[in-house]
Write an enzyme that holds these catalytic residues in place. Structure first.
Site, PDB file in Angstrom:
ATOM      1  N   ARG A 104       0.843  -1.192   0.000  1.00  0.00           N
ATOM      2  CA  ARG A 104       0.000   0.000   0.000  1.00  0.00           C
ATOM      3  C   ARG A 104       0.880   1.245   0.000  1.00  0.00           C
ATOM      4  O   ARG A 104       1.715   1.425   0.875  1.00  0.00           O
ATOM      5  CB  ARG A 104      -0.915   0.010   1.225  1.00  0.00           C
ATOM      6  CG  ARG A 104      -1.990   1.105   1.179  1.00  0.00           C
ATOM      7  CD  ARG A 104      -2.980   0.915   2.302  1.00  0.00           C
ATOM      8  NE  ARG A 104      -3.664  -0.376   2.213  1.00  0.00           N
ATOM      9  CZ  ARG A 104      -4.686  -0.618   1.400  1.00  0.00           C
ATOM     10  NH1 ARG A 104      -5.166   0.345   0.628  1.00  0.00           N
ATOM     11  NH2 ARG A 104      -5.250  -1.803   1.369  1.00  0.00           N
ATOM     12  N   THR A 108      -0.738   7.650  -1.228  1.00  0.00           N
ATOM     13  CA  THR A 108      -2.031   7.534  -1.909  1.00  0.00           C
ATOM     14  C   THR A 108      -2.930   6.477  -1.269  1.00  0.00           C
ATOM     15  O   THR A 108      -4.140   6.459  -1.514  1.00  0.00           O
ATOM     16  CB  THR A 108      -1.825   7.154  -3.386  1.00  0.00           C
ATOM     17  OG1 THR A 108      -1.275   5.823  -3.466  1.00  0.00           O
ATOM     18  CG2 THR A 108      -0.880   8.124  -4.069  1.00  0.00           C
ATOM     19  N   ASP A 200      -3.846 -11.251  12.175  1.00  0.00           N
ATOM     20  CA  ASP A 200      -3.065 -11.098  10.945  1.00  0.00           C
ATOM     21  C   ASP A 200      -2.670 -12.476  10.442  1.00  0.00           C
ATOM     22  O   ASP A 200      -1.848 -13.162  11.057  1.00  0.00           O
ATOM     23  CB  ASP A 200      -1.818 -10.252  11.209  1.00  0.00           C
ATOM     24  CG  ASP A 200      -1.070  -9.913   9.932  1.00  0.00           C
ATOM     25  OD1 ASP A 200      -0.574 -10.854   9.273  1.00  0.00           O
ATOM     26  OD2 ASP A 200      -0.966  -8.721   9.591  1.00  0.00           O
ATOM     27  N   ASP A 203       1.176 -13.036   9.787  1.00  0.00           N
ATOM     28  CA  ASP A 203       1.965 -13.157  11.009  1.00  0.00           C
ATOM     29  C   ASP A 203       1.726 -14.504  11.686  1.00  0.00           C
ATOM     30  O   ASP A 203       2.666 -15.152  12.159  1.00  0.00           O
ATOM     31  CB  ASP A 203       1.621 -12.022  11.978  1.00  0.00           C
ATOM     32  CG  ASP A 203       2.238 -10.704  11.568  1.00  0.00           C
ATOM     33  OD1 ASP A 203       3.139 -10.713  10.703  1.00  0.00           O
ATOM     34  OD2 ASP A 203       1.805  -9.655  12.089  1.00  0.00           O
TER      35      ASP A 203
END
Length: 209
Positions: A104, A108, A200, A203
């Site tokens: 990401r 933006t 997650d 993870d």
């Protein structure tokens, strides 16, 4: 509009419950993720075409059905999607595996492709995009768009746990894509984590923080 298929088989739901548990360690998490992916592959391949063939058994000759004509490609979204590949390959060993990596952009906030390696005959294959979590839908929608730009014409999405927001985003941007999930959860929290979710996935899969 593409379908949203919730694979509610008891074995899938049982294994997903253990996967969600915060006490489940990385080794068991990896094993469960692979097993659930294999079980979900039964559903996602339900509409593969077959043809009638003649088979000679030790006792007689009979008519049987065998797969025909459709080549499959698996495209895990790095990194958590890697944990789903082997489970699907156990059922479809002839499938080719591509990889797509996204991050990401900090300014933006849009997904940016940093790695993409696909089978050379991508346009001829039915691609199954693999990612355990469909949260905001940003990564999945971007991955599907990148695949289309590289010639893909038939795409499905397989995730374990989805938020309604993620499903909605993929449907808005890619209305023809079928989405297969083991569960649709409640909502996204302020950190864009699925609630109740399973934390997650990357993870927990790789034992990182």
């Amino acid at each position: 509009m593409g379908r949203v298929v919730v694979v509610d088989h008891p074995l899938v739901q049982h294994k997903l419950a253990i996967l969600r548990d915060e006490r489940t360690g990385a080794k068991e998490f990896r094993e469960l993720l692979e097993e659930i992916s294999m079980l979900m592959a039964y559903e996602i391949t339900r509409d593969l075409p077959t043809e009638e063939v003649e088979v000679k058994t030790p006792l007689a000759t009979c008519k049987c059905r065998m797969l025909v004509g459709k080549k499959i490609g698996l495209v895990p979204i790095l990194r958590a999607g890697l944990g789903m590949v082997n489970g699907v390959l156990r059922l479809i060993p002839a499938a080719k595996v591509g990889h797509i990596g996204l991050y990401r952009d900090p300014e933006t906030h849009q997904p940016v492709e940093y790695y993409c390696k696909l089978p050379p005959d991508t346009g001829e294959r039915e691609l199954i995009v693999l990612d355990p979590m469909l949260a905001t839908g940003g990564s999945a929608a971007a991955a599907i768009q990148f695949l289309k730009e590289k010639g893909a014409r038939q795409i499905k999405l397989m995730a374990l746990v989805a938020a309604p927001e993620g499903i909605r985003r993929v449907q808005e941007q890619h209305p023809e894509v079928d989405i297969y999930v083991a569960a649709v959860d409640w909502y996204l929290n302020e950190h864009a984590y699925i609630v109740p979710g399973l934390g997650d996935a990357g993870d927990r899969l790789f034992g990182t923080k």
